[in-house]
Design a protein around this motif. Structure first.
Motif, PDB file in Angstrom:
ATOM      1  N   THR A  18       0.838  -1.201   0.000  1.00 42.80           N
ATOM      2  CA  THR A  18       0.000   0.000   0.000  1.00 42.80           C
ATOM      3  C   THR A  18       0.872   1.250   0.000  1.00 42.80           C
ATOM      4  O   THR A  18       0.630   2.191  -0.760  1.00 42.80           O
ATOM      5  CB  THR A  18      -0.946  -0.006   1.217  1.00 42.80           C
ATOM      6  OG1 THR A  18      -1.712  -1.206   1.209  1.00 42.80           O
ATOM      7  CG2 THR A  18      -1.869   1.199   1.205  1.00 42.80           C
ATOM      8  N   TRP A  19       1.880   1.242   0.845  1.00 42.17           N
ATOM      9  CA  TRP A  19       2.776   2.399   0.923  1.00 42.17           C
ATOM     10  C   TRP A  19       3.486   2.616  -0.415  1.00 42.17           C
ATOM     11  O   TRP A  19       3.591   3.746  -0.898  1.00 42.17           O
ATOM     12  CB  TRP A  19       3.812   2.192   2.034  1.00 42.17           C
ATOM     13  CG  TRP A  19       4.682   3.412   2.220  1.00 42.17           C
ATOM     14  CD1 TRP A  19       4.425   4.509   2.950  1.00 42.17           C
ATOM     15  CD2 TRP A  19       5.963   3.625   1.603  1.00 42.17           C
ATOM     16  NE1 TRP A  19       5.445   5.412   2.851  1.00 42.17           N
ATOM     17  CE2 TRP A  19       6.432   4.893   2.016  1.00 42.17           C
ATOM     18  CE3 TRP A  19       6.764   2.873   0.762  1.00 42.17           C
ATOM     19  CZ2 TRP A  19       7.637   5.413   1.627  1.00 42.17           C
ATOM     20  CZ3 TRP A  19       7.986   3.411   0.367  1.00 42.17           C
ATOM     21  CH2 TRP A  19       8.399   4.665   0.799  1.00 42.17           C
ATOM     22  N   THR A  20       3.968   1.540  -1.051  1.00 37.78           N
ATOM     23  CA  THR A  20       4.655   1.640  -2.335  1.00 37.78           C
ATOM     24  C   THR A  20       3.714   2.172  -3.404  1.00 37.78           C
ATOM     25  O   THR A  20       4.084   3.063  -4.186  1.00 37.78           O
ATOM     26  CB  THR A  20       5.210   0.265  -2.761  1.00 37.78           C
ATOM     27  OG1 THR A  20       6.091  -0.221  -1.737  1.00 37.78           O
ATOM     28  CG2 THR A  20       5.968   0.364  -4.072  1.00 37.78           C
ATOM     29  N   ILE A  21       2.498   1.661  -3.437  1.00 40.78           N
ATOM     30  CA  ILE A  21       1.525   2.119  -4.434  1.00 40.78           C
ATOM     31  C   ILE A  21       1.191   3.593  -4.208  1.00 40.78           C
ATOM     32  O   ILE A  21       1.167   4.389  -5.153  1.00 40.78           O
ATOM     33  CB  ILE A  21       0.257   1.235  -4.398  1.00 40.78           C
ATOM     34  CG1 ILE A  21       0.587  -0.161  -4.944  1.00 40.78           C
ATOM     35  CG2 ILE A  21      -0.875   1.868  -5.195  1.00 40.78           C
ATOM     36  CD1 ILE A  21      -0.514  -1.184  -4.729  1.00 40.78           C
ATOM     37  N   LEU A  22       0.942   3.991  -2.977  1.00 46.39           N
ATOM     38  CA  LEU A  22       0.639   5.396  -2.688  1.00 46.39           C
ATOM     39  C   LEU A  22       1.827   6.299  -3.018  1.00 46.39           C
ATOM     40  O   LEU A  22       1.654   7.394  -3.579  1.00 46.39           O
ATOM     41  CB  LEU A  22       0.237   5.568  -1.226  1.00 46.39           C
ATOM     42  CG  LEU A  22      -1.178   5.104  -0.866  1.00 46.39           C
ATOM     43  CD1 LEU A  22      -1.400   5.192   0.634  1.00 46.39           C
ATOM     44  CD2 LEU A  22      -2.196   5.942  -1.604  1.00 46.39           C
ATOM     45  N   TYR A  23       3.017   5.837  -2.667  1.00 44.98           N
ATOM     46  CA  TYR A  23       4.223   6.617  -2.976  1.00 44.98           C
ATOM     47  C   TYR A  23       4.361   6.839  -4.479  1.00 44.98           C
ATOM     48  O   TYR A  23       4.643   7.944  -4.932  1.00 44.98           O
ATOM     49  CB  TYR A  23       5.469   5.906  -2.415  1.00 44.98           C
ATOM     50  CG  TYR A  23       6.755   6.583  -2.808  1.00 44.98           C
ATOM     51  CD1 TYR A  23       7.184   7.732  -2.140  1.00 44.98           C
ATOM     52  CD2 TYR A  23       7.540   6.093  -3.856  1.00 44.98           C
ATOM     53  CE1 TYR A  23       8.361   8.369  -2.503  1.00 44.98           C
ATOM     54  CE2 TYR A  23       8.707   6.723  -4.227  1.00 44.98           C
ATOM     55  CZ  TYR A  23       9.117   7.860  -3.550  1.00 44.98           C
ATOM     56  OH  TYR A  23      10.277   8.494  -3.921  1.00 44.98           O
ATOM     57  N   MET A  24       4.162   5.779  -5.261  1.00 44.79           N
ATOM     58  CA  MET A  24       4.263   5.878  -6.713  1.00 44.79           C
ATOM     59  C   MET A  24       3.171   6.807  -7.281  1.00 44.79           C
ATOM     60  O   MET A  24       3.430   7.595  -8.197  1.00 44.79           O
ATOM     61  CB  MET A  24       4.169   4.495  -7.369  1.00 44.79           C
ATOM     62  CG  MET A  24       5.327   3.575  -7.000  1.00 44.79           C
ATOM     63  SD  MET A  24       6.915   4.237  -7.461  1.00 44.79           S
ATOM     64  CE  MET A  24       6.891   3.885  -9.189  1.00 44.79           C
TER      65      MET A  24
END
Length: 172
Positions: A18-24
């Motif tokens: 989730t964090w990676t997707i939001l960051y991207m």
């Protein structure tokens, strides 16, 4: 302990994904906004450059001796007075447009400066052929005639470079 890992490990994996997707997503959104800002800025800068080309085109046109002389009553002037007036007019016109150099290429600006220098030389050399206290009318007539029959003038060369650079800007 194994029971805690059964719940914690999947939760950490979901959190990391989730964090990676939001960051991207946030990074892509920021890049998109930066690109939009650059595009808007480029459009504005292009408009400023076009206005600069217009001002320089006017400058070149206004500093042709024939155009300067049509606004001056030479009947009551001496050659020296007219020479000083012409040199001052040319210098003032160029000084007034000095800031335009930041919007044009160095080659074009060098061409504009050459026009200023050549006009000054042309005015001075032309005046040397007449007595300083003589009437200015023959001097004015000679300036117009000599400038128009002098082949390709620095003004015409600068105008061509100006048009070429403006066309190049409009193509991009």
């Amino acid at each position: 302990m194994l029971e805690i890992l059964k719940y914690t490990l999947p939760a950490l994996i979901v959190f990391a994904c989730t964090w990676t997707i939001l960051y991207m997503m946030i990074k892509n959104e920021r890049e998109r906004r930066d690109l939009d800002l650059r595009k808007a800025s480029q459009k504005e800068f292009t408009a400023v450059r076009l206005r600069s080309y217009e001002r320089l085109a006017l400058l070149l046109d206004r500093t042709v001796p024939e155009h300067i002389l049509r606004d001056i009553d030479v009947t009551n002037l001496t050659v020296k007075q007219l020479q000083i007036l012409l040199l001052k007019t040319v210098r003032t016109e160029f000084d007034h447009n000095l800031s335009q150099q930041i919007y044009v290429s160095n080659e074009l600006w060098d061409s504009i400066k050459l026009v200023e220098n050549e006009l000054g030389r042309f005015i001075t050399v032309g005046a040397a052929a007449f007595p300083p206290n003589g009437p200015a009318l023959p001097y004015a007539q000679q300036l117009i005639t000599m400038y128009n029959t002098n082949g390709v003038t620095p003004t015409q060369m600068a105008q061509e470079k100006l048009r070429d650079e403006a066309r190049l800007l409009l193509r991009n």
